[in-house]
Design a protein around this motif. Structure first.
Motif, PDB file in Angstrom:
ATOM      1  N   ILE B  97       0.844  -1.207   0.000  1.00 20.99           N
ATOM      2  CA  ILE B  97       0.000   0.000   0.000  1.00 20.99           C
ATOM      3  C   ILE B  97       0.875   1.252   0.000  1.00 20.99           C
ATOM      4  CG2 ILE B  97      -1.659   1.312   1.395  1.00 20.99           C
ATOM      5  CD1 ILE B  97      -2.902  -1.483   2.106  1.00 20.99           C
ATOM      6  N   ALA B  98       1.986   1.205   0.720  1.00 22.23           N
ATOM      7  CA  ALA B  98       2.914   2.340   0.728  1.00 22.23           C
ATOM      8  C   ALA B  98       3.490   2.576  -0.667  1.00 22.23           C
ATOM      9  CB  ALA B  98       4.034   2.089   1.737  1.00 22.23           C
ATOM     10  N   VAL B  99       3.829   1.496  -1.369  1.00 23.38           N
ATOM     11  CA  VAL B  99       4.384   1.615  -2.724  1.00 23.38           C
ATOM     12  C   VAL B  99       3.348   2.199  -3.690  1.00 23.38           C
ATOM     13  CG1 VAL B  99       5.258   0.303  -4.709  1.00 23.38           C
ATOM     14  CG2 VAL B  99       6.073  -0.250  -2.410  1.00 23.38           C
ATOM     15  N   LEU B 100       2.088   1.746  -3.565  1.00 22.10           N
ATOM     16  CA  LEU B 100       1.023   2.263  -4.431  1.00 22.10           C
ATOM     17  C   LEU B 100       0.893   3.776  -4.281  1.00 22.10           C
ATOM     18  CD1 LEU B 100      -1.818  -0.394  -3.822  1.00 22.10           C
ATOM     19  CD2 LEU B 100      -0.381  -0.173  -5.871  1.00 22.10           C
ATOM     20  N   LYS B 101       0.902   4.240  -3.035  1.00 17.26           N
ATOM     21  CA  LYS B 101       0.767   5.690  -2.772  1.00 17.26           C
ATOM     22  C   LYS B 101       1.926   6.447  -3.394  1.00 17.26           C
ATOM     23  CE  LYS B 101      -2.112   5.831   1.346  1.00 17.26           C
ATOM     24  NZ  LYS B 101      -2.053   5.575   2.776  1.00 17.26           N
ATOM     25  N   GLU B 102       3.134   5.937  -3.139  1.00 14.80           N
ATOM     26  CA  GLU B 102       4.369   6.575  -3.595  1.00 14.80           C
ATOM     27  C   GLU B 102       4.371   6.726  -5.112  1.00 14.80           C
ATOM     28  OE1 GLU B 102       7.749   4.711  -1.467  1.00 14.80           O
ATOM     29  OE2 GLU B 102       8.682   4.735  -3.468  1.00 14.80           O
ATOM     30  N   ARG B 103       3.865   5.714  -5.830  1.00 14.01           N
ATOM     31  CA  ARG B 103       3.961   5.719  -7.299  1.00 14.01           C
ATOM     32  C   ARG B 103       2.628   6.012  -7.970  1.00 14.01           C
ATOM     33  NH1 ARG B 103       7.439   0.305  -8.095  1.00 14.01           N
ATOM     34  NH2 ARG B 103       6.674   0.469 -10.240  1.00 14.01           N
ATOM     35  N   SER B 125     -10.132   2.100  -8.986  1.00 13.67           N
ATOM     36  CA  SER B 125     -10.800   2.389 -10.268  1.00 13.67           C
ATOM     37  C   SER B 125      -9.771   2.423 -11.393  1.00 13.67           C
ATOM     38  CB  SER B 125     -11.509   3.741 -10.173  1.00 13.67           C
ATOM     39  OG  SER B 125     -10.562   4.760  -9.937  1.00 13.67           O
ATOM     40  N   SER B 126     -10.192   2.110 -12.620  1.00 13.37           N
ATOM     41  CA  SER B 126      -9.306   2.070 -13.810  1.00 13.37           C
ATOM     42  C   SER B 126      -7.909   1.597 -13.426  1.00 13.37           C
ATOM     43  CB  SER B 126      -9.163   3.444 -14.463  1.00 13.37           C
ATOM     44  OG  SER B 126     -10.369   4.120 -14.469  1.00 13.37           O
ATOM     45  N   PRO B 127      -7.769   0.344 -13.045  1.00 13.79           N
ATOM     46  CA  PRO B 127      -6.484  -0.131 -12.533  1.00 13.79           C
ATOM     47  C   PRO B 127      -5.340   0.033 -13.528  1.00 13.79           C
ATOM     48  CG  PRO B 127      -7.981  -1.968 -12.958  1.00 13.79           C
ATOM     49  CD  PRO B 127      -8.785  -0.721 -13.059  1.00 13.79           C
ATOM     50  N   ASN B 128      -4.167   0.456 -13.017  1.00 13.34           N
ATOM     51  CA  ASN B 128      -2.968   0.550 -13.866  1.00 13.34           C
ATOM     52  C   ASN B 128      -1.835  -0.329 -13.332  1.00 13.34           C
ATOM     53  OD1 ASN B 128      -2.397   2.082 -11.651  1.00 13.34           O
ATOM     54  ND2 ASN B 128      -2.180   4.022 -12.763  1.00 13.34           N
ATOM     55  N   CYS B 129      -2.194  -1.304 -12.481  1.00 16.68           N
ATOM     56  CA  CYS B 129      -1.250  -2.326 -12.060  1.00 16.68           C
ATOM     57  C   CYS B 129      -2.053  -3.500 -11.488  1.00 16.68           C
ATOM     58  CB  CYS B 129      -0.259  -1.818 -11.013  1.00 16.68           C
ATOM     59  SG  CYS B 129      -0.980  -1.507  -9.385  1.00 16.68           S
ATOM     60  N   VAL B 130      -1.368  -4.634 -11.276  1.00 16.54           N
ATOM     61  CA  VAL B 130      -2.015  -5.803 -10.669  1.00 16.54           C
ATOM     62  C   VAL B 130      -1.220  -6.210  -9.434  1.00 16.54           C
ATOM     63  CG1 VAL B 130      -2.447  -8.289 -10.988  1.00 16.54           C
ATOM     64  CG2 VAL B 130      -3.084  -6.674 -12.792  1.00 16.54           C
ATOM     65  N   ILE B 131      -1.936  -6.537  -8.339  1.00 21.13           N
ATOM     66  CA  ILE B 131      -1.289  -7.086  -7.147  1.00 21.13           C
ATOM     67  C   ILE B 131      -1.784  -8.509  -6.967  1.00 21.13           C
ATOM     68  CG2 ILE B 131      -1.115  -6.956  -4.631  1.00 21.13           C
ATOM     69  CD1 ILE B 131      -1.281  -3.995  -4.764  1.00 21.13           C
ATOM     70  N   ILE B 132      -0.858  -9.485  -6.893  1.00 23.65           N
ATOM     71  CA  ILE B 132      -1.288 -10.835  -6.538  1.00 23.65           C
ATOM     72  C   ILE B 132      -0.705 -11.228  -5.188  1.00 23.65           C
ATOM     73  CG2 ILE B 132      -1.716 -11.740  -8.857  1.00 23.65           C
ATOM     74  CD1 ILE B 132       0.943 -13.238  -8.643  1.00 23.65           C
ATOM     75  N   GLY B 133      -1.556 -11.889  -4.396  1.00 22.82           N
ATOM     76  CA  GLY B 133      -1.140 -12.454  -3.116  1.00 22.82           C
ATOM     77  C   GLY B 133      -1.454 -13.936  -3.150  1.00 22.82           C
ATOM     78  N   LEU B 151      -3.361  -6.729 -17.281  1.00 18.40           N
ATOM     79  CA  LEU B 151      -1.936  -6.476 -17.546  1.00 18.40           C
ATOM     80  C   LEU B 151      -1.671  -6.297 -19.036  1.00 18.40           C
ATOM     81  CD1 LEU B 151      -0.246  -8.990 -15.085  1.00 18.40           C
ATOM     82  CD2 LEU B 151      -0.053  -6.491 -15.023  1.00 18.40           C
ATOM     83  N   ILE B 152      -2.218  -7.185 -19.864  1.00 18.80           N
ATOM     84  CA  ILE B 152      -1.915  -7.176 -21.303  1.00 18.80           C
ATOM     85  C   ILE B 152      -2.544  -5.942 -21.961  1.00 18.80           C
ATOM     86  CG2 ILE B 152      -3.851  -8.516 -22.288  1.00 18.80           C
ATOM     87  CD1 ILE B 152      -0.297  -9.548 -23.029  1.00 18.80           C
ATOM     88  N   GLY B 153      -3.540  -5.371 -21.290  1.00 16.71           N
ATOM     89  CA  GLY B 153      -4.191  -4.168 -21.812  1.00 16.71           C
ATOM     90  C   GLY B 153      -3.480  -2.883 -21.419  1.00 16.71           C
ATOM     91  N   LEU B 154      -2.481  -2.951 -20.553  1.00 15.54           N
ATOM     92  CA  LEU B 154      -1.765  -1.748 -20.102  1.00 15.54           C
ATOM     93  C   LEU B 154      -0.569  -1.470 -21.012  1.00 15.54           C
ATOM     94  CD1 LEU B 154      -1.666  -2.404 -16.245  1.00 15.54           C
ATOM     95  CD2 LEU B 154      -3.098  -0.728 -17.445  1.00 15.54           C
ATOM     96  N   GLU B 155      -0.303  -0.199 -21.244  1.00 11.59           N
ATOM     97  CA  GLU B 155       0.842   0.133 -22.090  1.00 11.59           C
ATOM     98  C   GLU B 155       2.132  -0.288 -21.391  1.00 11.59           C
ATOM     99  OE1 GLU B 155       2.703   3.886 -24.524  1.00 11.59           O
ATOM    100  OE2 GLU B 155       0.829   4.187 -23.396  1.00 11.59           O
ATOM    101  N   PHE B 160       2.778  -6.543  -9.136  1.00  7.92           N
ATOM    102  CA  PHE B 160       3.378  -6.707  -7.820  1.00  7.92           C
ATOM    103  C   PHE B 160       2.982  -8.074  -7.274  1.00  7.92           C
ATOM    104  CE2 PHE B 160       2.746  -2.059  -8.066  1.00  7.92           C
ATOM    105  CZ  PHE B 160       4.053  -1.642  -7.868  1.00  7.92           C
ATOM    106  N   SER B 161       3.972  -8.811  -6.758  1.00  6.12           N
ATOM    107  CA  SER B 161       3.668 -10.100  -6.157  1.00  6.12           C
ATOM    108  C   SER B 161       4.014 -10.042  -4.673  1.00  6.12           C
ATOM    109  CB  SER B 161       4.478 -11.196  -6.852  1.00  6.12           C
ATOM    110  OG  SER B 161       4.116 -12.457  -6.348  1.00  6.12           O
ATOM    111  N   LEU B 162       3.034 -10.377  -3.842  1.00  3.69           N
ATOM    112  CA  LEU B 162       3.253 -10.343  -2.391  1.00  3.69           C
ATOM    113  C   LEU B 162       3.958 -11.633  -1.974  1.00  3.69           C
ATOM    114  CD1 LEU B 162      -0.180  -8.809  -1.285  1.00  3.69           C
ATOM    115  CD2 LEU B 162       1.936  -7.652  -1.971  1.00  3.69           C
ATOM    116  N   GLY B 163       5.276 -11.662  -2.199  1.00  2.00           N
ATOM    117  CA  GLY B 163       6.086 -12.858  -1.963  1.00  2.00           C
ATOM    118  C   GLY B 163       6.324 -13.581  -3.276  1.00  2.00           C
ATOM    119  N   GLN B 164       7.200 -14.564  -3.228  1.00  2.00           N
ATOM    120  CA  GLN B 164       7.490 -15.359  -4.423  1.00  2.00           C
ATOM    121  C   GLN B 164       7.686 -16.825  -4.055  1.00  2.00           C
ATOM    122  OE1 GLN B 164      11.122 -13.661  -6.089  1.00  2.00           O
ATOM    123  NE2 GLN B 164      12.407 -14.934  -4.805  1.00  2.00           N
ATOM    124  N   GLY B 165       7.061 -17.250  -2.962  1.00  2.00           N
ATOM    125  CA  GLY B 165       7.189 -18.632  -2.478  1.00  2.00           C
ATOM    126  C   GLY B 165       6.649 -19.625  -3.494  1.00  2.00           C
TER     127      GLY B 165
END
Lengths: 279, 279
Positions: B97-103, B125-133, B151-155, B160-165
């Motif tokens: 959430i901190a990263v989303l605000k920052e960027r 609204s009108s998402p410009n990124c994806v977060i998966i957990g 994702l494929i629709g974004l230029e 963002f992935s919450l971990g990579q386990g």
């Protein structure tokens, strides 16, 4: 406009058409678009197949289709109006069954319900490998987890993937393909899958063997830049991309794969080939 | 038997314990095993946490848990009997959430229902990124396809992935973790995800900052060789692996990551540390 584009396409792959002895066509995205029911034929493609059959070129169909048995999806194409028969079509499942027999392997299947009958005669007890196909809605968390548990429980895990496509286009939009889930299991189990289907050279070679032609005598036409065009080129064939199916404009500036030609659709490709051959 | 094993463990990471000022613990697989209901505490771990809290060592918990809000899963651990409070626990979602605000980014969420409230105040609204957990059963074909289409629709697609386990252990067996689906979307869209959570150095550093300690003064204890042990070592901390949770014997001969110590469980790790410190 049509004539202008065809003229451009002529300049893009000159000479090649005259030395051709055979053509291999991808199915989904070239002949038709899948979707509700049987999907829809791409305009001009029924006639284009007919013209190729009337020419002196050999014709085969090479597909990574794994949502139904070969008999079932060839029947679907016939209902759509295509002149096509089972023995002309090369999908991954029969090739996979040959590999299983050769290596004495018993599969756990993560495939579409429609493909299961293709494996009817195959021993699936105490599985010692996993086969994934384009399972679509059957790619639930539970099903993927089950395949993962089989693999992680094997001393030497073996994963076969029926194709490695990223996505394809149905009438209602882009859909994730089997390659995405292949990558998921590869990462989960820290292994490399064996791909059966395009762009595997073994798979393309089996089609060339059936035609009794050399690679340089054959042209592949597909909508998938990497698996159709790049795969065919890797085997020594020419590869042409159609601007239908999963085609995206960015394909035309791909850093690694450049098609021998890019055409609006199959109809245009066939017109150019036959005109260049002077027929 | 117990003494013998502890003696072995002593020899494996000598000296380190005396210079320590803080310890970071992973949660799932170290304190408890998840599963039906609240899951179960791993034997000896409740007392081990208590002993660490009574020592002069600082203690934090660093987790890639994303199936519930921080408040909810800390309450679960308290019900299991652990002395733990919200401000001691560092999960990925608040960092995201901190990263989303920052960027200035608006996410499309592919996360567990239990995590959704954590994002209540975030513009989606009108998402410009994806977060998966770790969405677990919510990783349906349809949900993954929806995230793919965003994702494929974004230029400039941002994932963002919450971990990579790769996987974790529940009471009924191994379960696929978020990293597997991260790899799936990376392949589908030909992009590289940004990981928020372990083993991201930024994420570990935020815990060190909160402790006001240097990396070499801190030991990480986890069951995940790559994300806990390897991740901590990459930041300059010591990393010890427990033989609980997702631990597998092959971890002890991993080609790339060697733990500073491997112990049977958290109880043994804490016993060794406190004995080496002479308390």
């Amino acid at each position: 406009m049509r004539i202008e584009r065809s003229a451009m396409a002529d300049r893009e792959w000159p000479g090649c058409a005259k030395s051709l002895k055979g053509v291999i066509l991808d199915l989904c995205g070239v002949l038709y678009e899948s979707g509700e029911g049987d999907g829809v034929a791409i305009p001009g493609s029924i006639e284009a197949v007919k013209k190729l059959k009337e020419s002196d070129l050999q014709l085969r169909f090479c597909t990574n289709e794994t949502q139904a048995t070969r008999e079932k999806f060839v029947a679907k194409l016939q209902r759509l109006g295509f002149d096509i028969s089972v023995c002309e079509v090369f999908p991954p499942a029969p090739a996979a069954i040959a590999v299983l027999k050769e290596r004495n392997l018993r599969p756990h299947l993560l495939v579409h319900d429609g493909l299961v009958p293709e494996f009817d005669g195959v021993d699936k007890s105490s599985p010692n490998c996993v086969i994934i196909g384009d399972a679509a809605e059957h790619f639930t968390y539970q099903n993927l987890n089950e395949a993962f548990r089989v693999l992680i429980g094997l001393e030497k895990p073996v994963l076969f993937s029926l194709g490695q496509g990223r996505y394809y286009k149905e009438t209602d939009g882009l859909k994730l393909d089997v390659g995405v889930y292949m990558k998921a299991l590869e990462y989960a189990c820290d292994l490399k899958a064996e791909v059966i289907g395009k762009p595997s050279p073994t798979f393309f070679q089996s089609v060339l063997n059936d035609m009794q032609l050399q690679a340089h005598e054959v042209l592949m036409i597909g909508d998938d830049l990497l698996n159709d065009v790049g795969g065919a080129q890797h085997c020594g064939m020419k590869g042409v991309q159609v601007r239908t199916g999963k085609y995206r404009p960015s394909d035309e500036r791909h850093p690694a794969v450049t098609a021998d030609g890019t055409v609006d659709d199959l109809a245009q490709a066939v017109d150019v080939i036959l005109r260049q051959r002077g027929r």
